[in-house]
Design a protein around this motif. Structure first.
Motif, PDB file in Angstrom:
ATOM      1  N   LEU A 129       0.818  -1.213   0.000  1.00 50.13           N
ATOM      2  CA  LEU A 129       0.000   0.000   0.000  1.00 50.13           C
ATOM      3  C   LEU A 129       0.849   1.259   0.000  1.00 50.13           C
ATOM      4  O   LEU A 129       0.437   2.287  -0.540  1.00 50.13           O
ATOM      5  CB  LEU A 129      -0.952   0.005   1.200  1.00 50.13           C
ATOM      6  N   ASP A 130       2.062   1.211   0.595  1.00 42.97           N
ATOM      7  CA  ASP A 130       2.888   2.420   0.563  1.00 42.97           C
ATOM      8  C   ASP A 130       3.550   2.617  -0.796  1.00 42.97           C
ATOM      9  O   ASP A 130       4.078   3.698  -1.077  1.00 42.97           O
ATOM     10  CB  ASP A 130       3.923   2.421   1.696  1.00 42.97           C
ATOM     11  N   ARG A 131       3.510   1.602  -1.655  1.00 41.65           N
ATOM     12  CA  ARG A 131       3.946   1.758  -3.042  1.00 41.65           C
ATOM     13  C   ARG A 131       2.772   1.993  -3.990  1.00 41.65           C
ATOM     14  O   ARG A 131       2.964   2.232  -5.178  1.00 41.65           O
ATOM     15  CB  ARG A 131       4.711   0.510  -3.504  1.00 41.65           C
ATOM     16  N   GLY A 132       1.560   1.884  -3.478  1.00 45.79           N
ATOM     17  CA  GLY A 132       0.385   2.138  -4.290  1.00 45.79           C
ATOM     18  C   GLY A 132       0.071   1.048  -5.292  1.00 45.79           C
ATOM     19  O   GLY A 132      -0.643   1.285  -6.268  1.00 45.79           O
ATOM     20  N   ILE A 133       0.582  -0.170  -5.068  1.00 47.31           N
ATOM     21  CA  ILE A 133       0.360  -1.290  -5.987  1.00 47.31           C
ATOM     22  C   ILE A 133      -0.356  -2.392  -5.210  1.00 47.31           C
ATOM     23  O   ILE A 133       0.102  -2.796  -4.135  1.00 47.31           O
ATOM     24  CB  ILE A 133       1.674  -1.818  -6.572  1.00 47.31           C
ATOM     25  N   VAL A 134      -1.480  -2.886  -5.738  1.00 43.85           N
ATOM     26  CA  VAL A 134      -2.266  -3.884  -5.026  1.00 43.85           C
ATOM     27  C   VAL A 134      -2.535  -5.078  -5.934  1.00 43.85           C
ATOM     28  O   VAL A 134      -2.528  -4.966  -7.163  1.00 43.85           O
ATOM     29  CB  VAL A 134      -3.606  -3.308  -4.522  1.00 43.85           C
ATOM     30  N   ARG A 135      -2.771  -6.215  -5.297  1.00 48.85           N
ATOM     31  CA  ARG A 135      -3.171  -7.428  -6.013  1.00 48.85           C
ATOM     32  C   ARG A 135      -4.563  -7.821  -5.507  1.00 48.85           C
ATOM     33  O   ARG A 135      -4.780  -7.943  -4.304  1.00 48.85           O
ATOM     34  CB  ARG A 135      -2.171  -8.554  -5.806  1.00 48.85           C
ATOM     35  N   LEU A 136      -5.487  -8.004  -6.457  1.00 45.15           N
ATOM     36  CA  LEU A 136      -6.871  -8.346  -6.164  1.00 45.15           C
ATOM     37  C   LEU A 136      -7.179  -9.735  -6.701  1.00 45.15           C
ATOM     38  O   LEU A 136      -6.585 -10.167  -7.696  1.00 45.15           O
ATOM     39  CB  LEU A 136      -7.823  -7.329  -6.800  1.00 45.15           C
ATOM     40  N   HIS A 137      -8.130 -10.410  -6.068  1.00 46.59           N
ATOM     41  CA  HIS A 137      -8.554 -11.744  -6.496  1.00 46.59           C
ATOM     42  C   HIS A 137     -10.066 -11.783  -6.666  1.00 46.59           C
ATOM     43  O   HIS A 137     -10.809 -11.253  -5.823  1.00 46.59           O
ATOM     44  CB  HIS A 137      -8.170 -12.798  -5.452  1.00 46.59           C
ATOM     45  N   ILE A 138     -10.518 -12.420  -7.741  1.00 46.81           N
ATOM     46  CA  ILE A 138     -11.913 -12.802  -7.911  1.00 46.81           C
ATOM     47  C   ILE A 138     -11.939 -14.319  -8.070  1.00 46.81           C
ATOM     48  O   ILE A 138     -11.520 -14.844  -9.106  1.00 46.81           O
ATOM     49  CB  ILE A 138     -12.555 -12.150  -9.147  1.00 46.81           C
ATOM     50  N   PRO A 139     -12.378 -15.069  -7.067  1.00 45.20           N
ATOM     51  CA  PRO A 139     -12.482 -16.522  -7.226  1.00 45.20           C
ATOM     52  C   PRO A 139     -13.544 -16.870  -8.273  1.00 45.20           C
ATOM     53  O   PRO A 139     -14.605 -16.249  -8.338  1.00 45.20           O
ATOM     54  CB  PRO A 139     -12.904 -16.996  -5.831  1.00 45.20           C
ATOM     55  N   VAL A 140     -13.226 -17.869  -9.090  1.00 43.18           N
ATOM     56  CA  VAL A 140     -14.168 -18.343 -10.114  1.00 43.18           C
ATOM     57  C   VAL A 140     -14.609 -19.777  -9.802  1.00 43.18           C
ATOM     58  O   VAL A 140     -15.796 -20.080  -9.757  1.00 43.18           O
ATOM     59  CB  VAL A 140     -13.542 -18.262 -11.523  1.00 43.18           C
ATOM     60  N   ILE A 141     -13.653 -20.670  -9.600  1.00 44.01           N
ATOM     61  CA  ILE A 141     -13.918 -22.061  -9.217  1.00 44.01           C
ATOM     62  C   ILE A 141     -13.108 -22.353  -7.955  1.00 44.01           C
ATOM     63  O   ILE A 141     -11.903 -22.066  -7.912  1.00 44.01           O
ATOM     64  CB  ILE A 141     -13.499 -23.046 -10.325  1.00 44.01           C
ATOM     65  N   THR A 142     -13.745 -22.912  -6.947  1.00 49.62           N
ATOM     66  CA  THR A 142     -13.000 -23.234  -5.737  1.00 49.62           C
ATOM     67  C   THR A 142     -13.561 -24.512  -5.108  1.00 49.62           C
ATOM     68  O   THR A 142     -14.485 -25.137  -5.648  1.00 49.62           O
ATOM     69  CB  THR A 142     -13.016 -22.063  -4.741  1.00 49.62           C
ATOM     70  N   ASP A 143     -12.982 -24.874  -3.972  1.00 47.99           N
ATOM     71  CA  ASP A 143     -13.315 -26.117  -3.274  1.00 47.99           C
ATOM     72  C   ASP A 143     -12.935 -25.922  -1.806  1.00 47.99           C
ATOM     73  O   ASP A 143     -11.998 -25.141  -1.518  1.00 47.99           O
ATOM     74  CB  ASP A 143     -12.518 -27.273  -3.887  1.00 47.99           C
ATOM     75  N   PRO A 144     -13.619 -26.574  -0.875  1.00 46.70           N
ATOM     76  CA  PRO A 144     -13.216 -26.433   0.532  1.00 46.70           C
ATOM     77  C   PRO A 144     -11.758 -26.787   0.787  1.00 46.70           C
ATOM     78  O   PRO A 144     -11.152 -26.292   1.751  1.00 46.70           O
ATOM     79  CB  PRO A 144     -14.161 -27.405   1.257  1.00 46.70           C
ATOM     80  N   GLY A 145     -11.178 -27.624  -0.077  1.00 45.78           N
ATOM     81  CA  GLY A 145      -9.780 -27.990   0.102  1.00 45.78           C
ATOM     82  C   GLY A 145      -8.797 -27.003  -0.503  1.00 45.78           C
ATOM     83  O   GLY A 145      -7.584 -27.196  -0.385  1.00 45.78           O
ATOM     84  N   ALA A 146      -9.294 -25.942  -1.139  1.00 44.60           N
ATOM     85  CA  ALA A 146      -8.423 -24.930  -1.745  1.00 44.60           C
ATOM     86  C   ALA A 146      -8.272 -23.771  -0.778  1.00 44.60           C
ATOM     87  O   ALA A 146      -9.247 -23.086  -0.449  1.00 44.60           O
ATOM     88  CB  ALA A 146      -9.009 -24.458  -3.067  1.00 44.60           C
ATOM     89  N   VAL A 147      -7.051 -23.540  -0.307  1.00 41.30           N
ATOM     90  CA  VAL A 147      -6.810 -22.598   0.782  1.00 41.30           C
ATOM     91  C   VAL A 147      -5.650 -21.675   0.410  1.00 41.30           C
ATOM     92  O   VAL A 147      -4.632 -22.115  -0.142  1.00 41.30           O
ATOM     93  CB  VAL A 147      -6.450 -23.342   2.090  1.00 41.30           C
ATOM     94  N   LEU A 148      -5.811 -20.387   0.708  1.00 44.23           N
ATOM     95  CA  LEU A 148      -4.711 -19.430   0.695  1.00 44.23           C
ATOM     96  C   LEU A 148      -4.294 -19.202   2.140  1.00 44.23           C
ATOM     97  O   LEU A 148      -5.137 -18.856   2.983  1.00 44.23           O
ATOM     98  CB  LEU A 148      -5.166 -18.113   0.062  1.00 44.23           C
ATOM     99  N   VAL A 149      -3.030 -19.402   2.427  1.00 46.03           N
ATOM    100  CA  VAL A 149      -2.489 -19.098   3.755  1.00 46.03           C
ATOM    101  C   VAL A 149      -1.686 -17.817   3.617  1.00 46.03           C
ATOM    102  O   VAL A 149      -0.627 -17.791   2.982  1.00 46.03           O
ATOM    103  CB  VAL A 149      -1.615 -20.242   4.291  1.00 46.03           C
ATOM    104  N   LEU A 150      -2.206 -16.739   4.185  1.00 45.77           N
ATOM    105  CA  LEU A 150      -1.617 -15.412   4.033  1.00 45.77           C
ATOM    106  C   LEU A 150      -1.262 -14.867   5.409  1.00 45.77           C
ATOM    107  O   LEU A 150      -2.154 -14.669   6.253  1.00 45.77           O
ATOM    108  CB  LEU A 150      -2.609 -14.490   3.310  1.00 45.77           C
ATOM    109  N   ASP A 151       0.018 -14.679   5.635  1.00 37.36           N
ATOM    110  CA  ASP A 151       0.512 -14.197   6.927  1.00 37.36           C
ATOM    111  C   ASP A 151      -0.017 -15.062   8.064  1.00 37.36           C
ATOM    112  O   ASP A 151      -0.392 -14.564   9.131  1.00 37.36           O
ATOM    113  CB  ASP A 151       0.118 -12.731   7.129  1.00 37.36           C
ATOM    114  N   GLY A 152      -0.076 -16.373   7.812  1.00 33.65           N
ATOM    115  CA  GLY A 152      -0.482 -17.323   8.825  1.00 33.65           C
ATOM    116  C   GLY A 152      -1.971 -17.557   8.942  1.00 33.65           C
ATOM    117  O   GLY A 152      -2.398 -18.474   9.652  1.00 33.65           O
ATOM    118  N   ALA A 153      -2.793 -16.761   8.256  1.00 35.24           N
ATOM    119  CA  ALA A 153      -4.244 -16.907   8.329  1.00 35.24           C
ATOM    120  C   ALA A 153      -4.755 -17.662   7.109  1.00 35.24           C
ATOM    121  O   ALA A 153      -4.321 -17.409   5.984  1.00 35.24           O
ATOM    122  CB  ALA A 153      -4.915 -15.540   8.409  1.00 35.24           C
TER     123      ALA A 153
END
Length: 327
Positions: A129-153
């Motif tokens: 955010l201090d560089r003003g550049i962001v990455r956004l996601h729009i999920p299209v197909i997913t599954d309960p077994g598909a997980v993003l672990v981001l900063d431990g969450a």
């Protein structure tokens, strides 16, 4: 309520000014899955390809440097601006969504994580955010077994939603499904006031503070470089090095601004060429593929340049005069 980048959550669901039709996005996906997508692969400057990903992580580029339909990496500052690929023509609804986003876009990719696939933990440091550049996601197909672990969450984002994630923090993706391929639209964009308004109320105080860099929209009709071209000057050696800790310091090296046969305004320095685009309507130019974290503003009479470097909204600058023209 986060009041600094260090206390901000690792992700936030955004609330756009329109509804996302998850079923229509999934239906459109069938138009571009008649062939096998390329494995994620890095690119170096000059178009050299790196090693492909060692896992089943495949990409279909919808916007890429120069509109290259085979380039799977997110790209960055380089000799060509970002443009739509031929694949985006087959996705009219997704095109509408991208057109509604109130922000300049860099790379846009469909990214598919195959069943039983796990990535290595990694960071993408430019998405801050201090560089003003962001990455956004729009999920299209997913599954309960598909997980993003981001900063431990752990996150299981659902189709029909739009998410911001701080991918400068350590993250990995894993898909423990045995049958389902997880597909997301991954959008690299510049943070603007309009996009910031889509963040939750709890983020708004942070987004008004000086730690966060807000960019301007790129004008539809870009202004001309006010001086004669080619324009020659001397720039600090770190100004076009996007990992440089002090980009306004260091020895001065020759630089030249030209316009190519396709009309692209470009800066060449230290053996590299970078496309330039206007940063709002104030006469500044930024590197295509980067934010207003670094800009150049030529004098109206062509006698020199003001170089600006921002960290959030704090500003440092340096003036460099034009160099005598050499044919």
């Amino acid at each position: 309520m986060p009041t600094s980048l260090t206390t901000a959550a690792e992700a936030a669901q955004l609330h756009p000014s329109f509804d996302l039709d998850a079923d229509l996005l999934a239906t459109e996906l069938a138009a571009v899955t008649h062939h096998t997508w390329n494995v994620q692969r890095t690119h170096t400057y000059g178009g050299q390809t790196g090693m492909p990903a060692a896992i089943d992580w495949r990409v279909l580029p919808l916007r890429s440097l120069g509109g290259d339909p085979e380039r799977t990496d997110p790209g960055g500052p380089g000799p060509q601006p970002f443009a739509a690929t031929r694949w985006l023509d087959q996705l009219p609804y997704l095109t509408q969504i991208l057109d509604f986003l109130p922000a300049p876009l860099n790379a846009v990719r469909l990214m598919a994580l195959g069943p039983g696939t796990v990535s290595n933990p990694h960071r993408d440091p430019k998405y801050r955010l201090d560089r003003g550049i962001v990455r956004l996601h729009i999920p299209v197909i997913t599954d309960p077994g598909a997980v993003l672990v981001l900063d431990g969450a752990e996150h299981r984002w659902q189709p029909g939603t739009l998410w911001y994630g701080d991918f400068s923090r350590e993250h990995l993706v894993r898909n423990t499904s045995t049958t389902v391929t997880r597909v997301h639209v991954v959008i690299d964009a510049l943070l603007t006031a309009g996009l910031a308004a889509w963040f939750p109320d709890s983020w708004q105080e942070l987004l008004t503070r000086g730690e966060v860099l807000l960019n301007h929209h790129t004008p539809a009709a870009p202004p001309d470089w006010p001086a004669d071209l080619p324009y020659e000057t001397l720039l600090p050696s770190g100004f076009a090095d996007f990992d440089a800790p002090a980009p306004l310091d260091g020895r001065l090296v020759p630089a030249r601004v030209t316009r190519d046969a396709d009309g692209v305004l470009a800066l060449t320095t230290a053996g590299r060429t970078f496309a330039l685009v206007p940063a709002g309507a104030g006469g500044e130019f930024r590197f295509s593929g980067w934010s207003e974290q670094r800009t150049l503003q030529p004098d109206s009479d062509g006698t020199g340049l003001t170089l600006r470097v921002r960290r959030g909204r704090s500003l440092a600058d340096r003036y460099v005069p034009a160099a005598p023209h050499t044919p």
